[in-house]
Write an enzyme that holds these catalytic residues in place. Structure first.
Site, PDB file in Angstrom:
ATOM      1  N   ASP A 113     -10.506   7.042  -2.293  1.00 10.11           N
ATOM      2  CA  ASP A 113      -9.094   7.911  -3.039  1.00 10.11           C
ATOM      3  C   ASP A 113      -9.861   9.309  -3.602  1.00 10.11           C
ATOM      4  OD1 ASP A 113      -9.309   6.197  -4.586  1.00 10.11           O
ATOM      5  OD2 ASP A 113      -6.690   5.662  -5.027  1.00 10.11           O
ATOM      6  N   TYR A 140      -6.672   6.389   4.030  1.00  8.50           N
ATOM      7  CA  TYR A 140      -6.608   5.705   3.038  1.00  8.50           C
ATOM      8  C   TYR A 140      -6.094   4.799   3.158  1.00  8.50           C
ATOM      9  CZ  TYR A 140      -6.453   3.302  -1.152  1.00  8.50           C
ATOM     10  OH  TYR A 140      -6.711   2.552  -3.026  1.00  8.50           O
ATOM     11  N   GLU A 190       0.997  -1.235   0.148  1.00 10.09           N
ATOM     12  CA  GLU A 190      -0.115   0.196  -0.120  1.00 10.09           C
ATOM     13  C   GLU A 190       0.421   1.319   0.099  1.00 10.09           C
ATOM     14  OE1 GLU A 190      -3.088   0.420  -0.902  1.00 10.09           O
ATOM     15  OE2 GLU A 190      -3.293  -1.649  -0.516  1.00 10.09           O
TER      16      GLU A 190
END
Ligand code: SF4
Length: 333
Positions: free
Chosen positions: A136, A118, A37
């Site tokens: 996002d 996020y 991520e």
């Protein structure tokens, strides 16, 4: 609302039927998901894959990352850009090792260096099954289109309202799959310019598909004008080695990186052949660098060193320098 409640189910069912086989989708290990991520924050999935695999081969556990030297972590990150991500990753790995375990709550994950809402939602949902929806730019686009809502997504109030809508869509029994499905939809189907509505799993519930406004959404009113910056980079060679300059420790987030010198760094260098131009964009800054050969007869200062091409993989090497040497075809980087 009936249509809305079907969105989560339709999305997760579509995702289960077949999705891109990305290496971080084969695991629920929080460390691996976290690394992926962070790498994906400003970089496309296909570009991330080789970096992800190399990084995990060298640092297979959070302990191994916590024990690494910063320059070694930066060297493995070379070429991915946005190097504060790598520094924060190592800093957070040290905090996790010292705490004795990976945080298991949204708030605990959100508190790690370099993790925003996020990324925390993505890790919490995929690794721990916690019901937090990711939001996002891609997700805001999908919401604007499904709701046929032309509000300005640059406004905080719109983003908050859209976040609540996505949270309402969330499949609470499969939050990780739901989030990945939503990200996948934004990345492969509900594309910015050409939404592929004919193959979209939520087409039947999408209001902008009905209104025909999909391609005009989302609306974003406030745009920052790009700043154009230009300069020269010098390639100075001696006995097959290239002169590089290390950025100062306090200079910026690129501190410690090796770069090609500019004429300002080497005022006594004699510029030679023009080798080409490279462009590099960092958020709204657009750099254009003219690459030249140069000769330099003096002794460079302390910040400089001569490096042979085979040494370049082992040092934190700026993306700009990498691109310039490739463009100049000085060495096969
Ligand atoms: Fe996007 Fe079209 Fe799907 Fe609506 S139907 S979500 S516009 S791809």
């Amino acid at each position: 609302m009936a249509a809305r409640s079907g969105i989560g189910k339709s999305l997760t069912a579509w995702f289960a039927r077949g999705h891109r086989d990305l290496p971080w989708r084969r695991t629920t290990d929080p460390y691996r998901i976290w690394v992926s991520e962070i790498m994906l924050q400003q970089t496309r999935a296909q570009a991330v894959i080789p970096y992800y695999e190399r990084f995990l081969a060298r640092f297979p556990t959070v302990e191994s990352l916590a024990a690494a030297r910063e320059d070694e972590v930066l060297a493995l990150w070379s070429g991915l850009g946005y190097y504060s991500r790598a520094r924060n990753l190592r800093k957070a790995a040290i905090a996790i090792r010292d705490a004795g375990e990976f945080p298991t709550t949204f708030e605990g994950i959100r508190a790690l260096a370099g993790v925003g809402d996020y990324t925390a939602a993505a890790i919490a949902s995929i690794a721990f099954g916690l019901p937090h929806a990711v939001v996002d730019g891609n997700v805001l686009r999908v919401v604007a289109r499904v709701e046929d809502d032309a509000s300005d997504v640059g406004a905080g109030s719109t983003r908050e309202r859209f976040r609540e809508i996505v949270q309402g869509w969330l499949e609470v029994r499969h939050p990780g799959a739901f989030n990945q499905a939503l990200m996948e939809l934004g990345a492969t189907v509900c594309l910015p310019r050409n939404p592929m509505c004919l193959v979209c799993p939520v087409a039947a519930m999408c209001k902008s598909r009905e209104s025909g406004r999909a391609a005009e959404l989302p609306v974003k009113l406030r745009r920052q004008e790009p700043v154009h910056i230009s300069g020269e980079l010098l390639i100075v060679e001696r006995s097959g080695r290239v002169l590089l300059r290390q950025r100062e420790a306090s200079a910026s987030r690129m501190a410690g990186f090796w770069d090609l010198p500019t004429p300002g760094d080497l005022p006594d260098a004699k510029p030679g052949a023009h080798l080409g131009e490279i462009r590099h964009t960092i958020t709204h800054h657009r750099y254009t660098w003219t690459v030249r050969r140069a000769t330099f007869g003096g002794r460079p200062g302390k910040a400089f060193r001569w490096f042979a091409p085979e040494e370049w993989d082992a040092i934190p090497f700026s993306t700009t320098a990498r691109k310039a040497l490739r463009r100049a075809q000085v060495h096969n980087l």
